[in-house]
Design an enzyme around this catalytic site. Structure first.
Site, PDB file in Angstrom:
ATOM      1  N   LYS A 114      16.269  -1.356  -1.991  1.00 35.27           N
ATOM      2  CA  LYS A 114      15.151  -0.760  -2.722  1.00 35.27           C
ATOM      3  C   LYS A 114      14.356   0.110  -1.763  1.00 35.27           C
ATOM      4  CE  LYS A 114      10.707  -1.748  -4.930  1.00 35.27           C
ATOM      5  NZ  LYS A 114       9.730  -2.754  -5.372  1.00 35.27           N
ATOM      6  N   GLU A 170      -3.777  -4.136  -7.194  1.00 33.46           N
ATOM      7  CA  GLU A 170      -2.824  -5.050  -6.546  1.00 33.46           C
ATOM      8  C   GLU A 170      -3.440  -5.766  -5.349  1.00 33.46           C
ATOM      9  OE1 GLU A 170       1.785  -5.162  -4.878  1.00 33.46           O
ATOM     10  OE2 GLU A 170       0.913  -3.279  -5.591  1.00 33.46           O
ATOM     11  N   GLU A 215      13.854  -5.068  -9.318  1.00 35.23           N
ATOM     12  CA  GLU A 215      12.925  -4.464  -8.360  1.00 35.23           C
ATOM     13  C   GLU A 215      11.807  -5.447  -7.990  1.00 35.23           C
ATOM     14  OE1 GLU A 215       9.470  -1.040  -8.486  1.00 35.23           O
ATOM     15  OE2 GLU A 215      11.169  -0.865  -9.867  1.00 35.23           O
ATOM     16  N   GLU A 349       7.026   8.237 -14.060  1.00 36.06           N
ATOM     17  CA  GLU A 349       6.225   7.078 -13.657  1.00 36.06           C
ATOM     18  C   GLU A 349       5.119   7.497 -12.698  1.00 36.06           C
ATOM     19  OE1 GLU A 349       6.847   3.069 -11.005  1.00 36.06           O
ATOM     20  OE2 GLU A 349       8.357   3.496 -12.533  1.00 36.06           O
TER      21      GLU A 349
END
Length: 371
Positions: A114, A170, A215, A349
């Protein structure tokens, strides 16, 4: 409330507002700052960690700190008009970079599983804007009241006079006494607030997406492994939950632990997570450096820590860097790329994620110019 004169640091959260004024000792690394806290030489450290762990940090010991259990709820300020100046890189270049990353990820000879690729947008205001005004705008337009602002001058060089301002959802890590929380987000879908049925369907589709669960798992495994190494009991839920911001749906997993070192040391150990870098970390960081160059403080961490080890560090996303001229704004947005990713979808995105910063400035859904 955030008082005047304007503080050098502020972290606004739904249940707490931390404000720091002035500055004393400056620290160019988390390790140096943590040592100063442990020794009792300073009572607090605030500031930002860069994306690249070896780069100079912007950390310092403030003159004084105020911590309130109340959310900062400012009135929405009237800011000058902003205009797009450039896309860095051009959207089609970002699509090509994503396609190149997918080719690497699909190569069985490569270790990379990733990588997170980002792009930036440059905007300019018609007159100077105060960093505090930008913070208030982002906090006022976030239902949860998330926001941060930190000077970057402590990093030296070209960062003198710059500010990092954002509204990150986050939590990299939060420590309150013996309780530790990390709430990584990975896997995203743009929301459709004007169409509730479509919006709910977008959330359901994200929860059912094998690609996004794949992911997300990389991030959860990384955070869990670091906390197990440094803390006591660690609890990792069986699966992610749906987490919403005004602009995006995310897969999120609240991971808790007990004990461990200070919030600053935990942040340094966790950073960079696969949510903003990739896995394996070293391979992903090399590809990011080759394709993007230096990210600076985007996708780093912003937060505070006290001498008792308590504190909170947010991942530096949904943010922009305000230049020393107080008119030029550089905003970043990125997305996690795995072998199953689609380049066009990844571009879309990032467009959605830009809206947390650009939307309140009146740049929502404005076509991004090709630079």
């Amino acid at each position: 409330m955030i008082d005047s004169p304007a503080p050098s640091f502020a972290l606004c959260r739904p249940d707490r507002t931390v404000v720091a004024h002035g500055g004393g000792a400056v620290f160019r690394s988390a390790a140096e700052a943590a040592a100063a806290l442990r020794s009792g030489r300073v009572g607090y450290v605030v500031g930002a960690l860069p994306f690249a762990p070896g780069a100079p940090a912007a950390l310092w010991a403030p003159r004084y700190v105020t911590i309130s259990d109340d959310a900062h709820r400012p009135a929405r300020p009237e800011l000058p008009r902003f205009e797009f100046a450039a896309a860095l890189p051009a959207p089609e270049t970002h699509v090509r970079r994503v396609a190149e990353a997918i080719r690497v990820l699909a190569d069985p000879a490569e270790r990379l599983r990733k990588v997170v690729l980002a792009r930036a947008v440059l905007a300019r205001a018609e007159r100077r804007v105060a960093p505090a005004e930008l913070l208030d705008l982002l906090v006022a337009t976030d239902p949860l009241g998330n926001g941060f602002r930190t000077e970057l001058s402590a990093a030296g060089g070209a960062y003198r006079g710059r500010h990092l301002i954002g509204s990150s959802p986050e939590i990299l890590v939060r420590r309150d006494g013996a309780t530790v929380l990390s709430h990584p987000l990975a896997g995203s879908a743009r929301r459709v607030p004007d169409d509730p049925a479509t919006d709910r369907a977008a959330g359901r589709n994200l929860l059912g997406s094998a690609k996004d669960h794949h992911e997300h798992r990389f991030v959860v495994d990384h955070v869990g492994a670091v906390l197990r190494r440094l803390c006591g009991t660690v609890h990792v839920p069986d699966g992610p939950e749906l987490t919403g911001t005004p602009e995006m749906w995310h897969l999120g997993t609240p991971i808790t632990a007990t004990g461990g070192p200070s919030a600053l040391e935990l942040a340094a150990a966790l950073h960079p997570t696969p949510a903003i870098c990739g896995t394996p970390t070293e391979d992903a960081a090399r590809l990011i450096a080759r394709l993007e160059g230096d990210r600076g403080f985007y996708a780093g961490a912003v937060g505070w820590c006290d001498a008792a080890g308590d504190g909170e560090w947010m991942v530096a996303i949904r943010c922009a860097e305000l230049a020393a001229d107080h008119r030029t704004l550089l905003a970043h947005a990125g997305g996690g790329i795995v072998a199953e990713s689609d380049p066009a979808a990844e571009l879309a995105e990032t467009t959605g994620k830009f809206q947390r910063v650009l939307g309140p400035l009146g740049l929502a859904d404005t076509p991004v110019p090709v630079s």
